[in-house]
Design an enzyme around this catalytic site. Sequence first.
Site, PDB file in Angstrom:
ATOM      1  CB  ALA A   1      -1.198  12.916 -23.641  1.00 40.25           C
TER       2      ALA A   1
ATOM      3  CG  PHE B   1      -7.825  16.198 -24.703  1.00 39.26           C
ATOM      4  CD1 PHE B   1      -8.033  15.852 -26.038  1.00 39.26           C
ATOM      5  CD2 PHE B   1      -8.296  15.342 -23.730  1.00 39.26           C
ATOM      6  CE1 PHE B   1      -8.697  14.675 -26.376  1.00 39.26           C
ATOM      7  CE2 PHE B   1      -8.961  14.160 -24.060  1.00 39.26           C
ATOM      8  CZ  PHE B   1      -9.154  13.827 -25.383  1.00 39.26           C
ATOM      9  CG  ASP B   2     -12.315  15.674 -24.921  1.00 39.80           C
ATOM     10  OD1 ASP B   2     -11.212  15.320 -24.476  1.00 39.80           O
ATOM     11  OD2 ASP B   2     -13.148  14.871 -25.382  1.00 39.80           O
TER      12      ASP B   2
ATOM     13  CG  HIS C   1     -17.350  14.082 -27.213  1.00 38.25           C
ATOM     14  ND1 HIS C   1     -17.180  15.043 -26.247  1.00 38.25           N
ATOM     15  CD2 HIS C   1     -16.221  13.337 -27.183  1.00 38.25           C
ATOM     16  CE1 HIS C   1     -16.000  14.891 -25.677  1.00 38.25           C
ATOM     17  NE2 HIS C   1     -15.396  13.852 -26.223  1.00 38.25           N
TER      18      HIS C   1
ATOM     19  CE  LYS D   1      -4.217  10.018 -24.637  1.00 35.33           C
ATOM     20  NZ  LYS D   1      -5.027  10.078 -23.410  1.00 35.33           N
TER      21      LYS D   1
ATOM     22  CG  ASP E   1      -2.351  17.617 -21.645  1.00 39.95           C
ATOM     23  OD1 ASP E   1      -1.838  16.478 -21.637  1.00 39.95           O
ATOM     24  OD2 ASP E   1      -3.562  17.810 -21.890  1.00 39.95           O
TER      25      ASP E   1
ATOM     26  CE1 TYR F   1      -4.211   1.826   0.755  1.00 43.39           C
ATOM     27  CE2 TYR F   1      -2.595   3.386   1.612  1.00 43.39           C
ATOM     28  CZ  TYR F   1      -3.885   3.111   1.171  1.00 43.39           C
ATOM     29  OH  TYR F   1      -4.823   4.096   1.150  1.00 43.39           O
TER      30      TYR F   1
END
Length: 459
Positions: free
Chosen positions: A217, A124-125, A450, A258, A215, A72
């Site tokens: 990714a 990004f969304d 979406h 990604k 960001d 843990y």
Amino acid sequence: MKLPYVEPYKTKMVEPVYKSTEGQREKWITESGYNLFNLKAEQVTIDLLTDSGTGAMSDRQWAALMTGDESYAGASSYYNLKNVISEITGFSWFLPVHQGRAAENVLFSVLVKEGDLVPGNSHFDTTKGHIEFRKAVPVDCTVDIASDTTLNAPFKGNVDLEKLERVLKDNPSEKIACIIVTITNNTSGGQPVSMENIRSTGALAQKYGVKFFLDSARFAENAWFIKTREAGYADKDIREIVREMFSYCDGMTMSSKKDAIVNMGGFIGFRDEETFRRASAFNIIYEGFITYGGMSGRDMNALAQGLYEGTEYEFLSSRIGQVARLGSLMKEYGIPVLQPFGGHAIFIDAQKFLPHIPLEEFPAQTLAVEIYIEGGIRSSEIGTLMADRDPVTRQNRYTGRELVRLAIPRRVYSDNHMDYVAAAVKNVFDRKDSVRHGFRIIHEAPILRHFTIGLERIV
Ligand code: F0G
């Protein structure tokens, strides 16, 4: 003869590709409310919905899973990942989270409050969703040339520094939650951001006393574009470029699904201990204790190995090369694809493909549905549906972007699969005039609509 690029891996295990008839697909997409997210995986032949979490892990990653430490607190897998993140990104403070949007949730819980602004290139969304959910405003300062899908420029993901400086100058620094720059810029077509642009953004952040996060990714793909397109970087190693990119910012959010080639996982990297400490409290509430934060020990091990594999020049060349090969084939067929080709995906300009379908009928979604019916290929709409409604006026946001994204999973499909995709899209292109109408919305969620939207055909 110059030897062609060759994938630096070979296949050890395979899974089936599902076939279906056009009639079956018509029925399935109708039952799905014309929402490709609602299709079952077996109803899809080639799945290009996303390159996120869909990559094939290597034998070394699977081996690393077996040595995961599931303690843990203080697991060796955590320290293994911490060391690799520190080596690759330069950030010695980090928090594991279960995926990219969780990183956004934890970080924004510290940084973003109601009424704040979050400038950057195109968010990004999920990033936009997390900002707007907190009643703050994402400000898209992407360079104008990004919206010209035919213009061939090397760094169309860049931030327009004048637009950014205007936002920083016109607002008190307490109102700027942080600057977020997405590398590569997914929303504007997987386009890279240059080192010079990242450096200058960092300088502006310092000048105005605001925090700057990447960001990340697709940070490795971004580094590959810098190496191959930006003066002065051709002889630098991808990892050297990566470290330089991160040296200009205060931290990073990462969807590891990604460029780190794992099926689930993410993290936040911090330069300063104080932000790390404040974020740790939210990590514990939302994700898990700070040494696992939503990931099992085995997954942290696989991620650590994936960070090495995803930052190899050979791998990146074959991956981005495969995407470009698909783009070139489609271009040869006369299909209006966004150029230059993105790192992770080919984007089709739906307004040029279906000029007779009005924006109110969602041309990109219309095209994505036709491509599915034609060849069982699942793509995604990056257009008006994804852009959501304006939070104040509740009107559809017409951003000028109506793209269909064919996102290519890493190490999964062959070039032959890509030839099939190009042929199917060409068939739709040949019969495009027979596509008379688009869709109207039956039901939608107030945010990130979406994913769950229901549509019906306009007849
Ligand atoms: N940032 C970028 C640039 C992304 O592309 C994504 C996800 C995220 C953040 C969120 O990460 O999915 O791990 O929570 N993009 C996927 C896509 C879903 O299909 O482009 P996540």
